[in-house]
Design a protein around this motif. Structure first.
Motif, PDB file in Angstrom:
ATOM      1  N   PHE A   1     -29.008   1.156  -7.295  1.00 21.85           N
ATOM      2  CA  PHE A   1     -27.848   1.259  -8.173  1.00 21.85           C
ATOM      3  C   PHE A   1     -28.209   1.014  -9.633  1.00 21.85           C
ATOM      4  CE2 PHE A   1     -25.955   0.279  -3.999  1.00 21.85           C
ATOM      5  CZ  PHE A   1     -25.239   1.452  -3.859  1.00 21.85           C
ATOM      6  N   ALA A   2     -29.435   0.553  -9.889  1.00 17.34           N
ATOM      7  CA  ALA A   2     -29.956   0.557 -11.257  1.00 17.34           C
ATOM      8  C   ALA A   2     -30.453   1.953 -11.592  1.00 17.34           C
ATOM      9  CB  ALA A   2     -31.063  -0.473 -11.407  1.00 17.34           C
ATOM     10  N   ALA A   3     -31.191   2.551 -10.670  1.00 17.79           N
ATOM     11  CA  ALA A   3     -31.615   3.954 -10.755  1.00 17.79           C
ATOM     12  C   ALA A   3     -32.086   4.352  -9.373  1.00 17.79           C
ATOM     13  CB  ALA A   3     -32.729   4.149 -11.775  1.00 17.79           C
ATOM     14  N   ASP A   4     -31.600   5.485  -8.885  1.00 23.18           N
ATOM     15  CA  ASP A   4     -31.972   5.954  -7.552  1.00 23.18           C
ATOM     16  C   ASP A   4     -33.228   6.810  -7.666  1.00 23.18           C
ATOM     17  OD1 ASP A   4     -32.223   7.037  -5.008  1.00 23.18           O
ATOM     18  OD2 ASP A   4     -30.047   7.055  -4.697  1.00 23.18           O
ATOM     19  N   LEU A   5     -34.327   6.266  -7.193  1.00 25.44           N
ATOM     20  CA  LEU A   5     -35.626   6.913  -7.351  1.00 25.44           C
ATOM     21  C   LEU A   5     -35.813   8.085  -6.411  1.00 25.44           C
ATOM     22  CD1 LEU A   5     -37.550   3.551  -7.620  1.00 25.44           C
ATOM     23  CD2 LEU A   5     -36.772   5.007  -9.495  1.00 25.44           C
ATOM     24  N   ASN A   6     -34.911   8.224  -5.435  1.00 27.18           N
ATOM     25  CA  ASN A   6     -34.971   9.372  -4.528  1.00 27.18           C
ATOM     26  C   ASN A   6     -33.956  10.444  -4.950  1.00 27.18           C
ATOM     27  OD1 ASN A   6     -36.239  10.553  -2.196  1.00 27.18           O
ATOM     28  ND2 ASN A   6     -34.307  10.292  -1.107  1.00 27.18           N
ATOM     29  N   ARG A   7     -33.772  10.571  -6.239  1.00 30.60           N
ATOM     30  CA  ARG A   7     -32.957  11.628  -6.828  1.00 30.60           C
ATOM     31  C   ARG A   7     -33.751  12.266  -7.962  1.00 30.60           C
ATOM     32  NH1 ARG A   7     -30.771  10.275  -2.910  1.00 30.60           N
ATOM     33  NH2 ARG A   7     -28.570   9.752  -2.552  1.00 30.60           N
ATOM     34  N   GLU A   8     -33.442  13.512  -8.253  1.00 32.31           N
ATOM     35  CA  GLU A   8     -34.080  14.153  -9.388  1.00 32.31           C
ATOM     36  C   GLU A   8     -33.623  13.481 -10.680  1.00 32.31           C
ATOM     37  OE1 GLU A   8     -33.176  18.281  -9.077  1.00 32.31           O
ATOM     38  OE2 GLU A   8     -34.418  18.563  -7.283  1.00 32.31           O
ATOM     39  N   ARG A   9     -34.466  13.478 -11.659  1.00 28.72           N
ATOM     40  CA  ARG A   9     -34.204  12.745 -12.899  1.00 28.72           C
ATOM     41  C   ARG A   9     -32.921  13.210 -13.585  1.00 28.72           C
ATOM     42  NH1 ARG A   9     -35.306  11.734 -18.345  1.00 28.72           N
ATOM     43  NH2 ARG A   9     -36.580   9.890 -18.771  1.00 28.72           N
ATOM     44  N   ASP A  10     -32.600  14.486 -13.462  1.00 27.40           N
ATOM     45  CA  ASP A  10     -31.426  15.028 -14.150  1.00 27.40           C
ATOM     46  C   ASP A  10     -30.215  15.204 -13.239  1.00 27.40           C
ATOM     47  OD1 ASP A  10     -32.393  17.072 -12.608  1.00 27.40           O
ATOM     48  OD2 ASP A  10     -32.426  18.579 -14.208  1.00 27.40           O
ATOM     49  N   ASP A  11     -30.218  14.537 -12.074  1.00 27.81           N
ATOM     50  CA  ASP A  11     -29.097  14.643 -11.128  1.00 27.81           C
ATOM     51  C   ASP A  11     -27.935  13.779 -11.609  1.00 27.81           C
ATOM     52  OD1 ASP A  11     -27.327  14.608  -9.008  1.00 27.81           O
ATOM     53  OD2 ASP A  11     -28.851  14.296  -7.467  1.00 27.81           O
ATOM     54  N   THR A  12     -26.879  14.430 -12.074  1.00 32.42           N
ATOM     55  CA  THR A  12     -25.727  13.704 -12.625  1.00 32.42           C
ATOM     56  C   THR A  12     -24.535  13.652 -11.673  1.00 32.42           C
ATOM     57  OG1 THR A  12     -24.953  15.720 -13.724  1.00 32.42           O
ATOM     58  CG2 THR A  12     -26.371  14.244 -15.007  1.00 32.42           C
ATOM     59  N   ASP A  13     -24.727  14.004 -10.400  1.00 32.01           N
ATOM     60  CA  ASP A  13     -23.639  13.922  -9.428  1.00 32.01           C
ATOM     61  C   ASP A  13     -23.215  12.469  -9.210  1.00 32.01           C
ATOM     62  OD1 ASP A  13     -23.677  16.636  -9.133  1.00 32.01           O
ATOM     63  OD2 ASP A  13     -24.742  16.624  -7.206  1.00 32.01           O
ATOM     64  N   ASP A  14     -22.055  12.287  -8.544  1.00 30.08           N
ATOM     65  CA  ASP A  14     -21.596  10.936  -8.221  1.00 30.08           C
ATOM     66  C   ASP A  14     -22.661  10.128  -7.494  1.00 30.08           C
ATOM     67  OD1 ASP A  14     -19.163  11.437  -9.357  1.00 30.08           O
ATOM     68  OD2 ASP A  14     -18.067  11.661  -7.474  1.00 30.08           O
ATOM     69  N   ASN A  15     -23.376  10.801  -6.585  1.00 26.57           N
ATOM     70  CA  ASN A  15     -24.428  10.147  -5.811  1.00 26.57           C
ATOM     71  C   ASN A  15     -25.801  10.497  -6.380  1.00 26.57           C
ATOM     72  OD1 ASN A  15     -25.631   8.625  -3.831  1.00 26.57           O
ATOM     73  ND2 ASN A  15     -25.342  10.115  -2.194  1.00 26.57           N
ATOM     74  N   GLY A  16     -25.853  10.687  -7.688  1.00 32.75           N
ATOM     75  CA  GLY A  16     -27.079  11.092  -8.352  1.00 32.75           C
ATOM     76  C   GLY A  16     -27.973   9.929  -8.713  1.00 32.75           C
ATOM     77  N   VAL A  17     -28.757  10.131  -9.757  1.00 34.17           N
ATOM     78  CA  VAL A  17     -29.804   9.161 -10.082  1.00 34.17           C
ATOM     79  C   VAL A  17     -29.234   7.878 -10.689  1.00 34.17           C
ATOM     80  CG1 VAL A  17     -30.285  10.229 -12.344  1.00 34.17           C
ATOM     81  CG2 VAL A  17     -32.063   8.892 -11.192  1.00 34.17           C
ATOM     82  N   LEU A  18     -28.183   7.975 -11.493  1.00 35.60           N
ATOM     83  CA  LEU A  18     -27.531   6.783 -12.057  1.00 35.60           C
ATOM     84  C   LEU A  18     -26.087   6.764 -11.587  1.00 35.60           C
ATOM     85  CD1 LEU A  18     -28.917   6.690 -15.718  1.00 35.60           C
ATOM     86  CD2 LEU A  18     -29.842   5.614 -13.658  1.00 35.60           C
ATOM     87  N   LYS A  19     -25.826   5.943 -10.585  1.00 32.88           N
ATOM     88  CA  LYS A  19     -24.514   5.912  -9.948  1.00 32.88           C
ATOM     89  C   LYS A  19     -23.574   4.971 -10.700  1.00 32.88           C
ATOM     90  CE  LYS A  19     -26.592   6.623  -5.387  1.00 32.88           C
ATOM     91  NZ  LYS A  19     -27.826   7.192  -5.962  1.00 32.88           N
ATOM     92  N   VAL A  20     -22.314   5.334 -10.769  1.00 30.61           N
ATOM     93  CA  VAL A  20     -21.311   4.444 -11.365  1.00 30.61           C
ATOM     94  C   VAL A  20     -20.384   3.874 -10.301  1.00 30.61           C
ATOM     95  CG1 VAL A  20     -21.411   5.559 -13.622  1.00 30.61           C
ATOM     96  CG2 VAL A  20     -19.764   6.372 -11.904  1.00 30.61           C
ATOM     97  N   MET A  21     -20.619   4.228  -9.042  1.00 27.99           N
ATOM     98  CA  MET A  21     -19.838   3.698  -7.929  1.00 27.99           C
ATOM     99  C   MET A  21     -20.759   3.478  -6.740  1.00 27.99           C
ATOM    100  SD  MET A  21     -17.816   7.163  -6.719  1.00 27.99           S
ATOM    101  CE  MET A  21     -17.371   7.604  -8.398  1.00 27.99           C
ATOM    102  N   ASP A  22     -20.333   2.595  -5.825  1.00 29.07           N
ATOM    103  CA  ASP A  22     -21.133   2.354  -4.630  1.00 29.07           C
ATOM    104  C   ASP A  22     -20.763   3.371  -3.557  1.00 29.07           C
ATOM    105  OD1 ASP A  22     -18.756   1.502  -3.415  1.00 29.07           O
ATOM    106  OD2 ASP A  22     -19.254  -0.630  -3.579  1.00 29.07           O
ATOM    107  N   PHE A  23     -21.265   3.191  -2.333  1.00 24.65           N
ATOM    108  CA  PHE A  23     -21.057   4.200  -1.294  1.00 24.65           C
ATOM    109  C   PHE A  23     -19.658   4.167  -0.698  1.00 24.65           C
ATOM    110  CE2 PHE A  23     -25.687   4.061  -1.536  1.00 24.65           C
ATOM    111  CZ  PHE A  23     -25.937   5.416  -1.684  1.00 24.65           C
TER     112      PHE A  23
END
Length: 254
Positions: A63-85
């Motif tokens: 939730f600090a940064a999701d390392l299993n996402r592409e660097r430019d993934d801006t989806d809700d479940n992307g690299v930098l999340k603003v919500m939990d699961f």
């Protein structure tokens, strides 16, 4: 072996963005860190660390940064999340992740881990990325409410496999055999591509290096009830199963 998600730690500046002045309240801070730990892939570093194998564990929470996402993934479940699961906010109302904050965090966390992976892969014959998954699909995911398999192999797609396509069946069988001691009851099925086909780290580094790679998801029900107590001996048992499987997987790419 990579474990990109087990950490429950958050850098102090990010934690203050998330909690505001509550960061100085010991109880609230510890409750929040417990929450992000259990919503990550808890204890997977203990499942996937095999003596003698190269092992890289992420130091910070997904939730600090999701390392299993592409660097430019801006989806809700992307690299930098603003919500939990559960789709609960991670930041106070009105917080904005500005482009400057985003880039700074990616540079410090995502880029640093990517560089470590690149260094560790030199001379490697296989990369396995280890995860755990919730018993059922969460609100923030592709399969909300759906029961999940005991184990899932993410081997890529038919068109873009990250592990040799002709060896998928043999790998699945090897996984089922290695983990047989922990499979039973509701949790017996070893799946390929359910609910995910592709592990992002595997896809990125396989495309760059050609090294066979795949992700493995272990259902948390095999070792603990979510937000509850670990089953006695489960982590050691799963680690032994994974060690057998890793050996078998390595034999398939000789």
């Amino acid at each position: 072996m990579l474990a990109p998600h087990p950490s429950g730690q958050v850098p102090a500046d990010v934690l203050r963005d998330m909690l505001g002045d509550d960061v100085f309240d010991a109880r609230k801070r510890e409750e929040f860190l417990r929450r992000v730990f259990f919503e990550g892939d808890p204890y997977t570093e203990l499942i996937y660390a095999v003596p003698g194998a190269r092992f890289l564990q992420a130091p910070w929470s997904r939730f600090a940064a999701d390392l299993n996402r592409e660097r430019d993934d801006t989806d809700d479940n992307g690299v930098l999340k603003v919500m939990d699961f559960g789709r609960n906010p991670l930041y106070p109302a009105g917080f904005t992740l500005t482009p400057e904050l985003r880039e700074a965090r990616l540079r410090r966390i995502w880029d640093a881990f990517d560089a470590q992976v690149r260094a560790e892969l030199k001379g490697a014959r296989l990369m396995i990325v280890g995860h755990s998954m919730a018993e059922r699909g969460p609100a923030l995911g592709p399969d909300t409410g759906t029961p999940r398999p005991a184990l899932t192999l993410m081997l890529g797609t038919e068109a873009t496999p990250t592990f040799p396509r002709e060896k998928w069946a043999a790998l699945r069988d090897a996984c089922e055999a290695a983990f047989a001691p922990v499979l039973g009851g509701t949790y017996r099925r070893v799946a390929v591509g359910d609910p995910w086909t592709t592990d992002t780290l595997s896809a990125a580094h396989h495309a760059r290096t050609g090294i066979p790679a795949f992700g493995l998801e272990v259902n948390v029900a095999l070792y603990y009830a979510e937000w509850s107590v670990l089953r006695e001996g489960a982590l050691q048992e799963l680690n032994a199963c994974f060690a057998r499987f890793a050996d078998a997987a390595l034999d398939l790419v000789k």
